[in-house]
Design an enzyme around this catalytic site. Structure first.
Site, PDB file in Angstrom:
ATOM      1  N   LYS A 169     -37.367  30.510  54.569  1.00  0.00           N
ATOM      2  CA  LYS A 169     -37.797  29.268  53.760  1.00  0.00           C
ATOM      3  C   LYS A 169     -36.951  29.725  52.358  1.00  0.00           C
ATOM      4  O   LYS A 169     -36.452  28.785  51.934  1.00  0.00           O
ATOM      5  CB  LYS A 169     -39.160  29.485  53.512  1.00  0.00           C
ATOM      6  CG  LYS A 169     -39.622  28.310  52.678  1.00  0.00           C
ATOM      7  CD  LYS A 169     -40.332  28.783  51.268  1.00  0.00           C
ATOM      8  CE  LYS A 169     -41.189  29.854  51.041  1.00  0.00           C
ATOM      9  NZ  LYS A 169     -41.468  30.696  50.025  1.00  0.00           N
TER      10      LYS A 169
ATOM     11  N   LYS B 299     -35.723  32.815  40.547  1.00  0.00           N
ATOM     12  CA  LYS B 299     -36.242  33.427  41.701  1.00  0.00           C
ATOM     13  C   LYS B 299     -35.353  33.048  42.849  1.00  0.00           C
ATOM     14  O   LYS B 299     -34.876  34.081  43.788  1.00  0.00           O
ATOM     15  CB  LYS B 299     -37.607  32.782  41.732  1.00  0.00           C
ATOM     16  CG  LYS B 299     -38.116  33.082  43.371  1.00  0.00           C
ATOM     17  CD  LYS B 299     -38.500  34.686  43.335  1.00  0.00           C
ATOM     18  CE  LYS B 299     -39.395  34.960  44.741  1.00  0.00           C
ATOM     19  NZ  LYS B 299     -39.461  36.301  44.895  1.00  0.00           N
TER      20      LYS B 299
HETATM   21  P1  NAD Z   1     -49.060  34.045  53.228  1.00  0.00           P
HETATM   22  O1  NAD Z   1     -48.698  33.152  54.324  1.00  0.00           O
HETATM   23  O2  NAD Z   1     -49.491  35.480  53.542  1.00  0.00           O
HETATM   24  O3  NAD Z   1     -50.255  33.375  52.332  1.00  0.00           O
HETATM   25  C1  NAD Z   1     -50.017  31.770  52.100  1.00  0.00           C
HETATM   26  C2  NAD Z   1     -51.716  31.408  52.028  1.00  0.00           C
HETATM   27  O4  NAD Z   1     -51.835  30.153  51.688  1.00  0.00           O
HETATM   28  C3  NAD Z   1     -52.472  31.757  53.527  1.00  0.00           C
HETATM   29  O5  NAD Z   1     -53.733  32.656  53.005  1.00  0.00           O
HETATM   30  C4  NAD Z   1     -52.754  30.306  53.822  1.00  0.00           C
HETATM   31  O6  NAD Z   1     -53.841  30.263  54.705  1.00  0.00           O
HETATM   32  C5  NAD Z   1     -53.030  29.556  52.608  1.00  0.00           C
HETATM   33  N1  NAD Z   1     -52.737  27.947  52.676  1.00  0.00           N
HETATM   34  C6  NAD Z   1     -51.793  27.330  53.505  1.00  0.00           C
HETATM   35  N2  NAD Z   1     -51.991  26.041  53.371  1.00  0.00           N
HETATM   36  C7  NAD Z   1     -53.009  25.927  52.407  1.00  0.00           C
HETATM   37  C8  NAD Z   1     -53.703  24.961  51.741  1.00  0.00           C
HETATM   38  N3  NAD Z   1     -53.347  23.587  52.167  1.00  0.00           N
HETATM   39  N4  NAD Z   1     -54.886  24.876  50.918  1.00  0.00           N
HETATM   40  C9  NAD Z   1     -55.127  26.520  50.555  1.00  0.00           C
HETATM   41  N5  NAD Z   1     -54.556  27.524  51.081  1.00  0.00           N
HETATM   42  C10 NAD Z   1     -53.555  27.145  52.018  1.00  0.00           C
HETATM   43  O7  NAD Z   1     -47.667  34.066  52.329  1.00  0.00           O
HETATM   44  P2  NAD Z   1     -47.589  35.266  51.120  1.00  0.00           P
HETATM   45  O8  NAD Z   1     -46.596  36.257  51.713  1.00  0.00           O
HETATM   46  O9  NAD Z   1     -48.715  35.478  50.284  1.00  0.00           O
HETATM   47  O10 NAD Z   1     -46.520  34.279  50.256  1.00  0.00           O
HETATM   48  C11 NAD Z   1     -47.006  33.192  49.468  1.00  0.00           C
HETATM   49  C12 NAD Z   1     -46.011  32.710  48.432  1.00  0.00           C
HETATM   50  O11 NAD Z   1     -45.520  33.634  47.635  1.00  0.00           O
HETATM   51  C13 NAD Z   1     -44.746  32.069  49.113  1.00  0.00           C
HETATM   52  O12 NAD Z   1     -44.301  30.981  48.813  1.00  0.00           O
HETATM   53  C14 NAD Z   1     -43.699  33.271  49.304  1.00  0.00           C
HETATM   54  O13 NAD Z   1     -42.407  32.945  49.404  1.00  0.00           O
HETATM   55  C15 NAD Z   1     -44.123  34.055  47.791  1.00  0.00           C
HETATM   56  N6  NAD Z   1     -43.756  35.398  47.871  1.00  0.00           N
HETATM   57  C16 NAD Z   1     -44.004  36.118  48.840  1.00  0.00           C
HETATM   58  C17 NAD Z   1     -43.802  37.669  48.851  1.00  0.00           C
HETATM   59  C18 NAD Z   1     -44.130  38.486  49.582  1.00  0.00           C
HETATM   60  O14 NAD Z   1     -43.571  39.651  49.550  1.00  0.00           O
HETATM   61  N7  NAD Z   1     -45.058  38.246  50.765  1.00  0.00           N
HETATM   62  C19 NAD Z   1     -43.236  38.043  47.379  1.00  0.00           C
HETATM   63  C20 NAD Z   1     -42.543  37.062  46.502  1.00  0.00           C
HETATM   64  C21 NAD Z   1     -43.126  35.532  46.555  1.00  0.00           C
END
Ligand code: NAD
Length: 302
Positions: free
Chosen positions: A239, A170
């Protein structure tokens, strides 16, 4: 099956919804109460903490915004391991470093559970459509158990090797993806500054050798219509870029292009675009050159 889901953001809420629709009993939790409630409206049971979720689940998925948060959610006082059942499987879908997975996996194993890295690619759109690419690391038995669950939201599911290898794949993929976007914004700015019609330039690149997936996913859907609601935020993309450079530093691998690109992402954060869609990189060039890489109406319906 009894499943848990922790982290119901842009990706997690979509992935969790697929698991609920597939008929599993999902206990969901997010620090944002409204996100937990929303999952409840879709049919999940509300979890009170990661430990509570784990106590009610055979397989626990996580989708969290930072490696330090993943560590805390797994190891913390009210974390997953504080409530995990014997034989539980943890599936980490957040993007974290391979070294974090290697650090956590033995600690999880010591508690009688197993940590699998299950990195996702394809963005919110792919998550919604259930067409994500999955890059999985960990043992064969864990992979076989996880695969039918991943198939609810993934189209291409790869077992990349031992613990941490899913994240390695990834991080490498994202290095390329993020470089592609920075190069695309720079190239579009040059073209438009020299008089090209942005929409036509996009159409030409989309069927020529300069093409990357970012042409459709970011140029056509975000940049041309001027739509900077994330998707993927600049903070999260940066990140991921940090993760790639950390890995390169550990191994002493020269990464000239990724290093230069990283500064572009940091500049975008300094300009205040951290919480925006990461296609907002284009605004740097737009401000420097006093141009707009826009085509009203572009991206709609595509
Ligand atoms: P986001 O910020 O929308 O979602 C993260 C969620 O985690 C939020 O709802 C937040 O409230 C919650 N959170 C934070 N701390 C927490 C805790 N201690 N306990 C429980 N919940 C908690 O982020 P995202 O875009 O959904 O991405 C999530 C992950 O997936 C990241 O690591 C990102 O790099 C990866 N990712 C994102 C994408 C994308 O296109 N957005 C694509 C592939 C991978």
């Amino acid at each position: 099956m009894e499943l848990g889901f922790i982290g119901l953001g842009r990706m997690g809420s979509e992935i969790c919804a697929h698991l609920i629709r597939a008929g599993h009993e999902v206990t969901a939790y997010d620090v944002r109460e409204e996100a937990t409630l929303e999952a409840g409206n879709k049919g999940a049971r509300a979890g009170r903490s990661p430990a509570d979720v784990a106590s009610r689940s055979e397989v626990i998925f996580t989708s969290l915004p930072h490696p330090n948060i993943s560590r805390e959610v797994i190891l913390g006082e009210e974390g997953i391991l504080a409530g995990a059942r014997d034989g539980a499987l943890l599936a980490e879908t957040s993007t974290v470093s391979p070294s974090l997975i290697k650090e956590l996996a033995p600690k999880v194993r010591a508690q009688g559970a197993e940590l699998m890295d299950a990195a996702v690619s394809g963005g919110v759109q792919g998550a919604r459509a259930g067409t994500l690419t999955l890059m999985v690391g960990g043992g064969e038995a864990g992979f076989e158990k996880l695969k039918p669950l991943l198939a609810h939201f993934g189209k291409n599911i790869f077992h990349c090797g031992a613990s941490g290898m899913g994240m390695l794949f990834k991080v490498v993929n994202n290095m390329l993806s993020h470089v592609n976007l920075a190069a695309l914004t720079e190239a579009m700015a040059l073209g438009v500054a020299a008089g090209a019609d942005p929409n036509l330039l996009c159409d030409v690149i989309a069927v020529s050798s300069g093409r990357s997936r970012q042409v459709e996913d970011r140029l056509r859907k975000h940049i041309l219509p001027g739509e900077f609601t994330p998707g993927m935020t600049t903070d999260l993309a940066t990140k991921d870029s940090d993760l790639c450079l950390e890995l390169a530093r550990e191994l002493r691998v020269p990464t000239f292009i990724a290093s230069a690109t990283h500064h572009v992402y940091e500049m975008a954060i300094q300009k205040g675009y951290g919480a925006e869609e990461y296609a907002s990189l284009i605004k740097l060039w737009e401000e420097w050159l006093d141009i707009e890489v826009r085509s009203p109406g572009a991206g709609r319906g595509s």
